[in-house]
Design a protein around this motif. Structure first.
Motif, PDB file in Angstrom:
ATOM      1  N   VAL A 102      -0.054  -4.413   2.534  1.00  0.00           N
ATOM      2  CA  VAL A 102       1.200  -3.865   2.170  1.00  0.00           C
ATOM      3  C   VAL A 102       2.333  -4.952   2.398  1.00  0.00           C
ATOM      4  O   VAL A 102       2.689  -5.044   3.474  1.00  0.00           O
ATOM      5  N   GLY A 103       2.665  -5.109   1.069  1.00  0.00           N
ATOM      6  CA  GLY A 103       3.784  -6.180   1.186  1.00  0.00           C
ATOM      7  C   GLY A 103       3.183  -7.669   0.823  1.00  0.00           C
ATOM      8  O   GLY A 103       2.491  -8.002   1.451  1.00  0.00           O
TER       9      GLY A 103
ATOM     10  N   GLY B  53       5.002 -10.493   0.617  1.00  0.00           N
ATOM     11  CA  GLY B  53       5.944 -11.510   0.769  1.00  0.00           C
ATOM     12  C   GLY B  53       5.192 -12.629   1.224  1.00  0.00           C
ATOM     13  O   GLY B  53       3.972 -12.905   1.059  1.00  0.00           O
TER      14      GLY B  53
ATOM     15  N   ALA C 174       4.136 -13.538   4.426  1.00  0.00           N
ATOM     16  CA  ALA C 174       3.174 -13.174   5.297  1.00  0.00           C
ATOM     17  C   ALA C 174       1.787 -12.507   4.803  1.00  0.00           C
ATOM     18  O   ALA C 174       0.779 -12.731   4.760  1.00  0.00           O
TER      19      ALA C 174
ATOM     20  N   TYR D  96      -0.301  -4.936  -2.025  1.00  0.00           N
ATOM     21  CA  TYR D  96       0.584  -4.042  -2.781  1.00  0.00           C
ATOM     22  C   TYR D  96       1.918  -4.201  -2.561  1.00  0.00           C
ATOM     23  O   TYR D  96       2.247  -4.505  -1.436  1.00  0.00           O
TER      24      TYR D  96
ATOM     25  N   ALA E 209       6.066  -4.050  -3.680  1.00  0.00           N
ATOM     26  CA  ALA E 209       7.124  -3.269  -4.334  1.00  0.00           C
ATOM     27  C   ALA E 209       7.764  -3.896  -5.548  1.00  0.00           C
ATOM     28  O   ALA E 209       7.811  -3.432  -6.585  1.00  0.00           O
ATOM     29  N   ARG E 210       7.891  -5.248  -5.285  1.00  0.00           N
ATOM     30  CA  ARG E 210       8.733  -5.932  -6.272  1.00  0.00           C
ATOM     31  C   ARG E 210       7.938  -6.514  -7.465  1.00  0.00           C
ATOM     32  O   ARG E 210       6.601  -6.366  -7.155  1.00  0.00           O
TER      33      ARG E 210
ATOM     34  N   LEU F 261      13.870 -22.604   3.262  1.00  0.00           N
ATOM     35  CA  LEU F 261      13.296 -22.091   4.849  1.00  0.00           C
ATOM     36  C   LEU F 261      13.287 -23.667   5.507  1.00  0.00           C
ATOM     37  O   LEU F 261      12.608 -24.452   4.954  1.00  0.00           O
TER      38      LEU F 261
ATOM     39  N   LYS G 118       4.921   0.474  -4.592  1.00  0.00           N
ATOM     40  CA  LYS G 118       5.695   0.903  -3.187  1.00  0.00           C
ATOM     41  C   LYS G 118       5.128   2.030  -2.349  1.00  0.00           C
ATOM     42  O   LYS G 118       4.807   2.982  -2.775  1.00  0.00           O
TER      43      LYS G 118
ATOM     44  N   PRO H 270      18.054 -15.319  12.325  1.00  0.00           N
ATOM     45  CA  PRO H 270      17.549 -16.754  12.054  1.00  0.00           C
ATOM     46  C   PRO H 270      18.090 -18.011  12.680  1.00  0.00           C
ATOM     47  O   PRO H 270      18.010 -18.938  12.095  1.00  0.00           O
TER      48      PRO H 270
ATOM     49  N   GLN I 278      12.590 -19.736  12.703  1.00  0.00           N
ATOM     50  CA  GLN I 278      11.149 -19.713  13.147  1.00  0.00           C
ATOM     51  C   GLN I 278      10.544 -18.383  12.513  1.00  0.00           C
ATOM     52  O   GLN I 278       9.354 -18.256  12.804  1.00  0.00           O
TER      53      GLN I 278
ATOM     54  N   ASN J  42       7.639 -19.167  10.279  1.00  0.00           N
ATOM     55  CA  ASN J  42       6.680 -19.915  11.196  1.00  0.00           C
ATOM     56  C   ASN J  42       5.924 -19.036  11.987  1.00  0.00           C
ATOM     57  O   ASN J  42       4.789 -19.139  12.150  1.00  0.00           O
TER      58      ASN J  42
HETATM   59  C1  LIG Z   1      19.362 -15.939   6.278  1.00  0.00           C
HETATM   60  C2  LIG Z   1      17.788 -16.058   6.707  1.00  0.00           C
HETATM   61  C3  LIG Z   1      17.359 -17.298   7.181  1.00  0.00           C
HETATM   62  C4  LIG Z   1      15.924 -17.661   7.525  1.00  0.00           C
HETATM   63  N1  LIG Z   1      15.619 -18.883   7.617  1.00  0.00           N
HETATM   64  C5  LIG Z   1      14.564 -19.179   8.150  1.00  0.00           C
HETATM   65  C6  LIG Z   1      14.024 -20.488   8.383  1.00  0.00           C
HETATM   66  O1  LIG Z   1      14.731 -21.385   8.030  1.00  0.00           O
HETATM   67  N2  LIG Z   1      12.500 -20.637   8.642  1.00  0.00           N
HETATM   68  C7  LIG Z   1      11.936 -19.648   8.788  1.00  0.00           C
HETATM   69  O2  LIG Z   1      10.830 -19.728   9.192  1.00  0.00           O
HETATM   70  N3  LIG Z   1      12.267 -18.107   8.653  1.00  0.00           N
HETATM   71  C8  LIG Z   1      13.701 -18.002   8.373  1.00  0.00           C
HETATM   72  N4  LIG Z   1      13.956 -16.675   8.039  1.00  0.00           N
HETATM   73  C9  LIG Z   1      13.200 -15.629   8.446  1.00  0.00           C
HETATM   74  C10 LIG Z   1      12.020 -15.485   7.223  1.00  0.00           C
HETATM   75  O3  LIG Z   1      12.741 -15.123   6.075  1.00  0.00           O
HETATM   76  C11 LIG Z   1      11.223 -14.101   7.501  1.00  0.00           C
HETATM   77  O4  LIG Z   1      10.666 -14.125   8.687  1.00  0.00           O
HETATM   78  C12 LIG Z   1      10.036 -14.009   6.639  1.00  0.00           C
HETATM   79  O5  LIG Z   1      10.706 -13.824   5.157  1.00  0.00           O
HETATM   80  C13 LIG Z   1       9.184 -12.932   6.998  1.00  0.00           C
HETATM   81  O6  LIG Z   1       8.225 -12.702   5.962  1.00  0.00           O
HETATM   82  P1  LIG Z   1       7.359 -11.469   5.868  1.00  0.00           P
HETATM   83  O7  LIG Z   1       6.329 -11.526   4.806  1.00  0.00           O
HETATM   84  O8  LIG Z   1       6.899 -10.924   7.147  1.00  0.00           O
HETATM   85  O9  LIG Z   1       8.588 -10.465   5.443  1.00  0.00           O
HETATM   86  P2  LIG Z   1       9.388 -10.436   3.901  1.00  0.00           P
HETATM   87  O10 LIG Z   1       9.534 -11.670   3.619  1.00  0.00           O
HETATM   88  O11 LIG Z   1      10.571  -9.679   4.109  1.00  0.00           O
HETATM   89  O12 LIG Z   1       8.334  -9.868   3.130  1.00  0.00           O
HETATM   90  C14 LIG Z   1       7.876  -8.298   3.040  1.00  0.00           C
HETATM   91  C15 LIG Z   1       7.536  -8.015   1.801  1.00  0.00           C
HETATM   92  O13 LIG Z   1       7.187  -6.698   1.733  1.00  0.00           O
HETATM   93  C16 LIG Z   1       7.731  -5.898   0.504  1.00  0.00           C
HETATM   94  N5  LIG Z   1       7.928  -4.542   0.736  1.00  0.00           N
HETATM   95  C17 LIG Z   1       8.839  -3.947   1.640  1.00  0.00           C
HETATM   96  N6  LIG Z   1       8.611  -2.733   1.753  1.00  0.00           N
HETATM   97  C18 LIG Z   1       7.501  -2.403   1.033  1.00  0.00           C
HETATM   98  C19 LIG Z   1       6.769  -1.173   0.516  1.00  0.00           C
HETATM   99  N7  LIG Z   1       7.302  -0.028   0.978  1.00  0.00           N
HETATM  100  N8  LIG Z   1       5.714  -1.230  -0.488  1.00  0.00           N
HETATM  101  C20 LIG Z   1       5.366  -2.179  -0.784  1.00  0.00           C
HETATM  102  N9  LIG Z   1       6.060  -3.471  -0.425  1.00  0.00           N
HETATM  103  C21 LIG Z   1       7.118  -3.624   0.302  1.00  0.00           C
HETATM  104  C22 LIG Z   1       9.105  -6.916   0.078  1.00  0.00           C
HETATM  105  O14 LIG Z   1       9.213  -6.461  -1.258  1.00  0.00           O
HETATM  106  C23 LIG Z   1       8.705  -8.212   0.401  1.00  0.00           C
HETATM  107  O15 LIG Z   1       7.970  -8.686  -0.762  1.00  0.00           O
HETATM  108  C24 LIG Z   1      15.346 -16.616   7.733  1.00  0.00           C
HETATM  109  C25 LIG Z   1      15.720 -15.223   7.339  1.00  0.00           C
HETATM  110  C26 LIG Z   1      17.017 -14.854   6.980  1.00  0.00           C
HETATM  111  C27 LIG Z   1      17.438 -13.565   6.601  1.00  0.00           C
END
Ligand SMILES: Cc1cc2nc3c(=O)[nH]c(=O)nc-3n(C[C@H](O)[C@H](O)[C@H](O)COP(=O)(O)OP(=O)(O)OC[C@H]3O[C@@H](n4cnc5c(N)ncnc54)[C@H](O)[C@@H]3O)c2cc1C
Ligand SMILES: Cc1cnn(-c2ccc(OCc3ccccc3)c(C(=O)O)c2)c1-c1ccc(Cl)c(F)c1
Length: 416
Positions: free
Chosen positions: A16-17, A19, A21, A39, A41-42, A58, A137, A316, A320, A323
């Protein structure tokens, strides 16, 4: 007649998600022979037009690259990423001072998030037993039954019911999967919003198409209660991020307010950006909140596991978050290897061993925020970093600046 293991149908994992990760864990699990359905949402980001000047980047470091290298997915980052060998500190008077991230060969990579997400999704899709489902979603999940309910946003919000053997919650800081786990007894959860917000600004290339500033640096304008940073992009722009308390963002209401603020606090940046472009970017781009989330356990028996920001969102100020999310994938894969794909054992050990490390990163990021918010003007930043680098020069094996230890990479770390 017992069906030989390899002839049993592959176990189904719902991610789920989609992004950063989610896309990477899909690659890991596909390589392990699972049937993986992501799956998201976007909409499919690969079908969205790339809006120039809207790239967010990043800072990437050795822990993130190692997780990509383990599945042969480091190509895009290494080819895409722009090395930042030092931070470039911009003083109030406009002087710039480079401070290396460590010895030659230690650097961060500036990588465009969207491009990386697209590439990782395509890598996952190259496995025949991976399915990507966009505009889906998650609206409900029954962890014990492995049952998920999605709303199909691209199809009149029709409901889709899915059953899976295992569920990965990689749906970010505001996770719907975690929300379900929060209803269970003995599920620890804490979150903290900080008073600062962030706003991204795009610093375009110069008239003759060159970078507006020195390229291989993480540019930092430390101004105590607020800071500005800039990371370089492949298209020769910089993605700049202003970190400012919301109550200060709230009083920047007019064009004059914004120009007065930047003229007072970041005159060199205003000169590079131009008044027109700054005002346009400032009022067009949203001001985002920043939250720190901790929770435990990350799993429910052999059924559900939270990874990435869904498990541990961090402010942020240590760069990390991604990472750590990628390192989550590496750790899970190592445990599935150790326990021969026995999810029950692997998930239990994941929570037991991973929790202290990621919470240390959350705490480090928050500590950095507090330190940067209070102590840091450029002279203090410079003195601190120069002192640390000097001590590292004198005692290279006993004194390694914490940031360098956590965040920078050695060429040999990456090439192995
Ligand atoms: C301003 C800022 C600067 C940053 N700079 C850095 C950096 O320099 N280096 C670094 O390593 N990290 C950085 N980060 C952190 C980094 O952006 C996050 O740690 C990273 O995006 C986490 O990835 P993720 O896949 O866990 O979550 P996300 O990237 O948030 O992905 C989650 C996904 O799940 C989807 N989703 C959410 N809810 C649902 C649902 N109900 N059903 C289906 N899909 C859903 C979303 O659409 C999204 O695509 C920064 C963050 C911010 C806010
Ligand atoms: C996006 C990204 C990637 N890494 N870093 C980062 C973080 C901390 C750092 O130092 C600790 C420290 C700096 C200043 C004062 C005390 C401690 C350094 C460094 O040493 O260069 C680099 C950031 C970042 C993110 C937000 C802000 Cl506001 C920022 F300035 C940098």
């Amino acid at each position: 007649i017992a069906v030989a293991a390899e002839q049993q149908p592959a176990k189904k994992v719902a991610v789920v998600g989609g992004g950063l990760a989610g896309a990477l864990i899909a690659v890991y699990l596909a390589k392990r022979g699972f049937r993986v359905d992501v799956y998201e949402a976007r909409k499919d980001p690969r079908k969205e037009p790339t809006i120039r000047g809207r790239s967010v980047n990043l800072a990437f470091s050795v822990r993130g690259i190692a997780a990509l290298s383990a599945v042969g997915a480091e190509g895009p980052v290494l080819s895409l990423g722009i090395p930042m060998h030092a931070r470039m500190i911009h003083s109030h008077s406009g002087e710039t001072t480079p401070i290396p991230y460590g010895k030659q060969g230690q650097y961060l990579l500036s990588v465009e998030r969207q491009k990386l997400n697209k590439d990782l999704l395509s890598v996952s899709e190259s496995y025949r037993h991976v399915g990507l489902h966009f505009e889906h979603k998650l609206v409900a999940v029954d962890p014990e039954k492995g049952h998920l309910t999605f709303k199909c946003l691209g199809n009149n919000d029709q409901i889709l019911e899915v059953d899976a053997d295992h569920i990965i919650g990689s749906d970010g800081a505001y996770s719907a999967v975690r929300r379900e786990l929060m209803k269970r007894p003995r599920f620890d959860f804490s979150q903290e919003y900080i008073p600062h917000g962030y706003k991204e600004l795009c610093l375009s290339p110069t008239q003759d198409g060159e970078f507006a500033m020195a390229v291989n640096y993480l540019h930092i304008w430390p101004r105590q209660t607020f800071m500005l940073i800039a990371l370089p992009n492949q298209d020769k722009s910089f993605t700049c991020t202003l970190f400012l308390p919301f109550d200060q963002f709230d009083v920047l209401k007019t064009k004059e307010d914004v120009l007065d603020f930047f003229q007072r606090e970041f005159p060199d940046f205003l000169a590079l950006m131009g008044e027109e472009k700054l005002v346009e970017e400032f009022f067009r781009n949203p001001t985002g909140p920043m939250v720190s989330v901790k929770c435990k356990p990350y799993h429910v028996s052999d059924k559900v596991l939270l990874i990435g920001d869904a498990a541990h969102a961090m402010v942020p100020f240590y760069g990390q978050g991604t990472n750590c999310a990628f390192e989550d994938c590496l750790v899970l894969d190592g445990l599935l290897e150790k326990h021969k794909n026995d999810f029950a054992r692997a998930l239990a050990e994941y929570t037991r061993t991973r929790n202290k490390d990621v919470e240390a990163m959350c705490d480090l990021a928050m500590y950095n925020y507090i330190e940067m918010r209070s102590l840091v003007t450029s002279p203090v930043f410079l003195m601190k970093k120069k002192l640390f680098n000097f001590l590292n020069w004198v005692m290279p094996r006993t004194f390694i600046p914490l940031y360098t230890m956590v965040s920078t990479m050695n060429a040999q770390d990456v090439i192995g």
